[in-house]
Motif scaffolding. Structure first.
Motif, short mmCIF file in Angstrom:
data_model
loop_
_atom_site.label_atom_id
_atom_site.label_comp_id
_atom_site.label_asym_id
_atom_site.label_seq_id
_atom_site.Cartn_x
_atom_site.Cartn_y
_atom_site.Cartn_z
N ASN B 3 0.84 -1.20 0.00
CA ASN B 3 0.00 0.00 0.00
C ASN B 3 0.87 1.24 0.00
O ASN B 3 1.85 1.32 0.71
CB ASN B 3 -0.87 0.02 1.26
N ILE B 4 0.48 2.22 -0.82
CA ILE B 4 1.25 3.47 -0.84
C ILE B 4 0.50 4.60 -0.12
O ILE B 4 1.11 5.50 0.43
CB ILE B 4 1.66 3.85 -2.28
N ILE B 5 -0.83 4.51 -0.13
CA ILE B 5 -1.63 5.47 0.63
C ILE B 5 -2.41 4.70 1.68
O ILE B 5 -3.03 3.68 1.36
CB ILE B 5 -2.64 6.22 -0.26
N SER B 6 -2.32 5.16 2.91
CA SER B 6 -3.08 4.50 3.95
C SER B 6 -3.82 5.53 4.79
O SER B 6 -3.24 6.50 5.28
CB SER B 6 -2.12 3.66 4.81
N VAL B 20 -15.70 14.47 7.41
CA VAL B 20 -15.23 13.11 7.17
C VAL B 20 -15.36 12.35 8.48
O VAL B 20 -14.95 12.84 9.53
CB VAL B 20 -13.75 13.14 6.70
N ASN B 21 -16.00 11.17 8.41
CA ASN B 21 -16.38 10.48 9.64
C ASN B 21 -15.80 9.07 9.68
O ASN B 21 -16.31 8.17 9.02
CB ASN B 21 -17.92 10.46 9.71
N ASP B 22 -14.71 8.89 10.40
CA ASP B 22 -14.10 7.57 10.60
C ASP B 22 -13.87 6.83 9.28
O ASP B 22 -14.37 5.73 9.08
CB ASP B 22 -14.98 6.74 11.55
N VAL B 23 -13.11 7.47 8.40
CA VAL B 23 -12.87 6.89 7.08
C VAL B 23 -11.56 6.10 7.09
O VAL B 23 -10.56 6.57 7.62
CB VAL B 23 -12.82 8.00 6.01
N SER B 24 -11.59 4.90 6.52
CA SER B 24 -10.38 4.10 6.35
C SER B 24 -10.36 3.52 4.94
O SER B 24 -11.38 3.05 4.46
CB SER B 24 -10.35 2.93 7.33
N PHE B 25 -9.21 3.63 4.27
CA PHE B 25 -9.03 2.91 3.00
C PHE B 25 -7.56 2.87 2.65
O PHE B 25 -6.74 3.56 3.27
CB PHE B 25 -9.85 3.55 1.86
N GLU B 26 -7.23 2.03 1.67
CA GLU B 26 -5.85 1.90 1.26
C GLU B 26 -5.76 1.99 -0.27
O GLU B 26 -6.69 1.57 -0.96
CB GLU B 26 -5.29 0.54 1.70
N VAL B 27 -4.66 2.52 -0.75
CA VAL B 27 -4.43 2.51 -2.20
C VAL B 27 -3.10 1.80 -2.43
O VAL B 27 -2.12 2.06 -1.74
CB VAL B 27 -4.36 3.96 -2.75
N ARG B 28 -3.11 0.87 -3.40
CA ARG B 28 -1.90 0.09 -3.65
C ARG B 28 -0.97 0.83 -4.60
O ARG B 28 -1.41 1.65 -5.41
CB ARG B 28 -2.27 -1.27 -4.26
#
Lengths: 248, 266
Positions: B3-6, B20-28
């Motif tokens: 992952n490059i963005i976390s 923004v409310n408790d956001v989580s995601f990843e970008v590879r």
């Protein structure tokens, strides 16, 4: 260092490309100089105070610098408005660097305007006390310009729209200027005005200019220098503080 | 793939609203990632937090392992960004804008010069390098911004509605560059758009944000399957509803908007 230079250079290029604005900004102080200088000259002389033209030149040079520098922050509003500001905010450079690059650019422009007015005054017969004094006065021009540009940058960093910026600076610039002894000697004015003038940092800048250019001083050159240094430090710190708090 | 963005449990609160409310995601790494959502859903706020322009109220964001708050300078070197509105200096020439960027990112002078030429040729602006940017059209400005955003070899390119207000030809051209860059340099692309067709065509993966929360994430195929629809636009409407949103601008943006109105009136 390189970053400060390129941001300074940016302002110089913009200034050079501004064309007519460069000339127009010198007109207002020039009118003050000519109209008041020649208008009051004979009365001033009758009162036994010597040449009013001699007296007013340091004040008008300071005025040119004050007016150019205090509205400097408008450029920061424009950068916010036209988006360039964001380019500097996401770059890996500190906010102090960004502030300093712009402020040095603004101060340089202020001093150039002041010097241009000084040369115009020479053509109209102004004669400085001695050459060393002229160089000293340039030092004070730099201090005054840096202080005012810092203050203005701080305001520019605080507000996001031009009407608020103009309201804040206009509110300050007129009393600062007219209650500073730029146009009249401070020794025989009413007590209240005297008090106001003595807490107005611009009075000391003008006194310093007058002292170095025509060898007339109200507060003494050392006091002038100390007050101006203090003002510069405080206003610079204010500006840096406001810059570190900018969010997009 | 790494992952490059976390983004982990990130929340941004303004006085009254939770943007923004408790956001989580990843970008590879190497991915073209589409970040979609209605107006005011939290897209721009998220991009601003990722690019160090805003501090999150809570949570952690990192770019290539660098925490964007604690290692701000390191994180800033990793990405390039093309903002929704232009961020060029119109009183400088195209070349001068590039030069300034090179100094801000402390690039080696010779390398910056050759990279500038290469990129300005890529976006077909090399002939106009000595023209003042204020004489450029919207599309030319956007192309120059992309070239500038790429000058320091960023690992990630953020594009906030890069094709907004551009004609079909320019949009097509831009996406071609972007896909080229992604393939040739392995650059990770993070973009937002309202043109769902574009997202469907170019994005490897998509996250959908609404009311400050991620409502769906996956490939466009997965989103279509999940909603039983046959195109991304339908899937999008299925997931975010059909009611029109009122966008509340953040403090600075609303003042800028007022200023813009003031300036155009005169």
């Amino acid at each position: 260092m390189n970053t400060i230079y390129i941001l300074w250079l940016r302002q110089m290029k913009k200034y050079r490309r501004s064309g007519l604005r460069m000339v127009l900004s010198i007109i207002q102080p020039l009118v003050y100089f000519l109209a008041l200088g020649y208008g009051f000259n004979s009365i001033f002389q009758q009162a036994g105070r010597g040449s009013y033209i001699q007296f007013i030149v340091p004040g008008v040079v300071a005025q040119t610098i004050l007016f150019t520098s205090i509205f400097w922050g408008a450029n920061i509003i424009f950068d916010k408005q036209f988006g360039f500001h964001k380019e500097t905010l996401v770059a890996p450079v500190s906010r102090i660097t960004v502030m300093l690059g712009g402020a040095l650019g603004g101060a340089t422009i202020g001093v150039i305007q002041g010097i241009v007015l000084f040369f115009i005054a020479l053509i109209f017969g102004f004669h400085p006390y001695n050459l060393a004094g002229v160089f000293t006065s340039v030092g004070f021009m730099i201090m005054l310009s840096l202080a005012m540009v810092s203050f203005s940058s701080g305001i520019g960093a605080m507000v996001n729209d031009m009407p608020s910026f103009m309201a804040a600076t206009n509110f300050l610039v007129v009393p600062l200027f007219f209650l500073s002894g730029s146009m009249y000697p401070l020794d025989n004015i009413p007590g209240v005005m005297k008090v106001i003038a003595s807490v107005n940092p611009l009075s000391y800048a003008i006194d310093a200019m007058r002292s170095s250019l025509i060898n007339q001083s109200h507060f003494g050159l050392t006091t002038d220098f100390l007050v101006m240094s203090g003002t510069l430090v405080v206003l610079f710190a204010f500006s840096v503080f406001r810059f570190t708090r900018i969010e997009a | 793939m790494e992952n490059i963005i976390s983004v982990q449990h990130v929340t941004k609160k303004y006085k009254e609203v939770i943007a923004v409310n408790d956001v989580s995601f990843e970008v590879r790494k190497g991915e073209i990632f589409g970040f979609l959502g209605p107006n005011g859903a939290g897209k721009s706020t998220t991009i601003k937090m990722l690019t160090t322009l805003l501090l999150p109220t809570e949570g952690k964001l990192s770019l290539a392992g660098h925490d964007v708050i604690k290692e701000q300078h390191a994180a800033r070197k990793i990405f390039g960004i093309v903002f929704q509105d232009p961020s060029l200096d119109g009183d400088l020439t195209a070349f001068e804008n590039m030069q300034l960027h090179a100094v801000l990112y402390k690039l080696d002078k010779r390398m910056a010069a050759s990279r500038t030429e290469e990129l300005m040729k890529l976006v077909e602006l090399w002939d106009r390098k000595n023209s003042l940017v204020k004489t450029f059209s919207g599309g030319m400005k956007r192309r120059l911004e992309i070239a500038r955003g790429l000058l320091h070899h960023p690992q990630i390119l953020f594009l906030d509605e890069p094709t907004l207000g551009l004609d079909a030809q320019t949009r097509n051209l831009l996406w071609n560059y972007i896909q080229q860059l992604n393939e040739r340099e392995g650059m990770t692309i993070f973009f937002t758009t309202h043109y769902l067709g574009e997202a469907e065509a170019v994005a490897h993966r998509i996250a959908l944000i609404d009311h400050g929360k991620i409502v769906a994430a996956g490939t466009s195929e997965e989103l279509k399957q999940q909603t039983g629809t046959d195109n991304l636009e339908k899937a999008y409407l299925e997931l975010t509803g059909t009611s029109v949103r009122d966008e509340t601008l953040s403090g600075a943006d609303s003042k800028k908007e007022a200023m813009r109105r003031f300036m155009t009136k005169r």
